[in-house]
Write a protein that holds these residues in place. Structure first.
Motif, short mmCIF file in Angstrom:
data_model
loop_
_atom_site.label_atom_id
_atom_site.label_comp_id
_atom_site.label_asym_id
_atom_site.label_seq_id
_atom_site.Cartn_x
_atom_site.Cartn_y
_atom_site.Cartn_z
N MET A 135 -6.73 4.42 28.06
CA MET A 135 -5.61 3.68 26.06
C MET A 135 -6.71 4.16 24.88
N SER A 136 -8.19 4.01 25.32
CA SER A 136 -9.12 4.53 24.71
C SER A 136 -9.49 5.89 23.85
N ASN A 137 -8.84 6.53 24.62
CA ASN A 137 -8.50 7.98 24.60
C ASN A 137 -7.22 8.20 23.34
N TYR A 138 -6.54 7.25 24.28
CA TYR A 138 -5.24 7.40 23.20
C TYR A 138 -4.92 7.08 21.51
N ILE A 139 -6.18 5.33 21.98
CA ILE A 139 -6.01 5.53 20.25
C ILE A 139 -6.60 6.20 19.71
N GLU A 140 -8.24 7.00 20.05
CA GLU A 140 -8.97 7.95 18.82
C GLU A 140 -7.94 9.29 19.29
N GLN A 141 -6.96 9.60 19.75
CA GLN A 141 -6.13 11.01 19.27
C GLN A 141 -4.99 10.01 18.13
N SER A 142 -5.20 9.07 18.56
CA SER A 142 -3.45 8.79 17.63
C SER A 142 -4.92 7.58 15.89
N LYS A 143 -5.55 7.31 15.81
CA LYS A 143 -6.36 7.64 14.81
C LYS A 143 -6.36 8.88 13.65
N ASN A 144 -6.59 9.85 14.46
CA ASN A 144 -7.21 11.39 14.15
C ASN A 144 -6.22 11.24 13.37
N LEU A 145 -4.42 11.36 14.35
CA LEU A 145 -3.56 12.11 14.19
C LEU A 145 -3.14 11.26 12.44
N PHE A 146 -4.03 10.39 12.24
CA PHE A 146 -3.36 9.10 11.49
C PHE A 146 -4.22 9.91 9.81
N GLN B 197 -5.41 12.84 10.12
CA GLN B 197 -4.81 14.52 9.54
C GLN B 197 -3.20 14.04 8.70
N MET B 198 -2.64 13.29 8.76
CA MET B 198 -1.71 13.21 8.04
C MET B 198 -1.98 12.17 6.63
N GLN B 199 -2.71 11.55 6.60
CA GLN B 199 -3.20 11.15 5.11
C GLN B 199 -3.79 11.71 4.44
N GLU B 200 -5.28 12.82 4.91
CA GLU B 200 -5.41 13.93 4.13
C GLU B 200 -4.86 15.13 3.92
N GLN B 201 -3.15 15.08 5.08
CA GLN B 201 -2.25 16.37 4.14
C GLN B 201 -1.56 15.60 2.86
N MET B 202 -1.32 14.36 2.96
CA MET B 202 -0.82 13.61 1.96
C MET B 202 -1.60 14.01 0.43
N GLN B 203 -3.37 13.37 1.06
CA GLN B 203 -3.71 13.69 -0.26
C GLN B 203 -4.01 15.12 -0.95
N MET C 74 2.98 3.50 7.30
CA MET C 74 2.72 2.22 8.87
C MET C 74 3.31 1.84 9.90
N GLY C 75 4.89 1.17 9.05
CA GLY C 75 5.59 0.98 9.99
C GLY C 75 6.66 1.95 11.10
N SER C 76 6.06 3.34 10.80
CA SER C 76 6.45 4.53 11.80
C SER C 76 5.74 4.59 12.60
N TYR C 77 4.19 4.94 12.17
CA TYR C 77 3.01 4.94 13.25
C TYR C 77 2.96 3.82 14.26
N HIS D 60 0.83 -0.99 0.32
CA HIS D 60 0.30 0.26 -0.43
C HIS D 60 1.15 1.21 0.05
N ALA D 61 0.55 2.11 -0.47
CA ALA D 61 0.96 3.62 -0.86
C ALA D 61 1.34 3.70 0.72
N MET D 62 0.92 3.15 2.22
CA MET D 62 0.78 3.94 3.11
C MET D 62 1.98 2.68 4.06
N GLN D 63 2.47 2.38 3.09
CA GLN D 63 2.87 0.99 4.13
C GLN D 63 4.36 1.67 5.24
N GLY D 64 5.00 1.89 4.42
CA GLY D 64 6.02 2.79 5.65
C GLY D 64 5.85 4.17 6.16
#
Length: 185
Positions: free
Chosen positions: A146-157, A159-165, A95-98, A89-93
């Motif tokens: 952990m739920s809050n952290y995961i939600e924040q992490s998901k939102n960050l991811f 955002q990163m995808q939207e910025q790349m697009q 994803m590992g860092s994430y 996938h284009a996001m493979q690199g």
């Protein structure tokens, strides 16, 4: 610095007969011994004895496979499927860092909890049994954190995808692409 790291790093050679040889102790070791090196935070590299190819990741994956097969698995089938889908996938690199950053964040949270709870157990570090007791009592609070952290992490991811697009659109927006003619055969 890189050569200094190589000098202090333990070298393990893997032979064609699938045996692992620890050059520091001049003895053959098992996968369980390599796992113990990981648990002891020992730096090491595993190389093919003939080709000198780095096999460290392969050995670590083998340890994870054994751990997943024996006892309580850490990864669900769904999580493993999602990881597999990112290969190629284009996001493979990213994803590992994430994943690496998320694991580090989890370790940081655990270390902070251990540090702040030292007073409860006379300054002694948490043992496995103490963590089990602590998690039984603090489980719901930890789940919420952990739920809050995961939600924040998901939102960050996301955002990163939207910025790349957006960056891709901006980069290629200047090119005069014409949409394909739907009536063309």
């Amino acid at each position: 610095m890189n050569s200094a790291k190589k000098i202090t790093e333990r070298l393990i050679k893997k032979y064609p007969n699938r045996r692992l040889y620890d050059t520091q102790t001049s003895s053959y070791i098992t996968l369980a011994d390599v796992k113990q090196l990981v648990l002891d935070n020992e730096e090491f590299t595993v190389v093919d004895a003939k080709s000198d190819e780095d096999l460290t990741r392969s050995i670590l994956l083998q340890i994870i496979l054994e751990e997943e097969a024996n006892g309580t698995p850490m990864f669900s089938s769904g999580a493993l499927s999602q990881i597999i889908r990112y290969y190629g996938h284009a996001m493979q690199g990213m994803m590992g860092s994430y994943l690496e950053k998320n694991i580090q964040a989890f370790i940081d949270i655990q270390n902070k909890l251990a540090e702040s709870s030292k007073g409860f157990y006379e300054g002694k570090p948490f043992s496995q049994e103490m963590w089990t007791q602590f998690m039984n009592v603090q489980g719901p609070m930890m789940q919420g954190m952990m739920s809050n952290y995961i939600e924040q992490s998901k939102n960050l991811f996301v955002q990163m995808q939207e910025q790349m697009q957006n960056q891709t659109k901006n980069m290629f927006g200047a090119f005069p692409f014409t949409p394909p003619d739907k009536n063309r055969k």
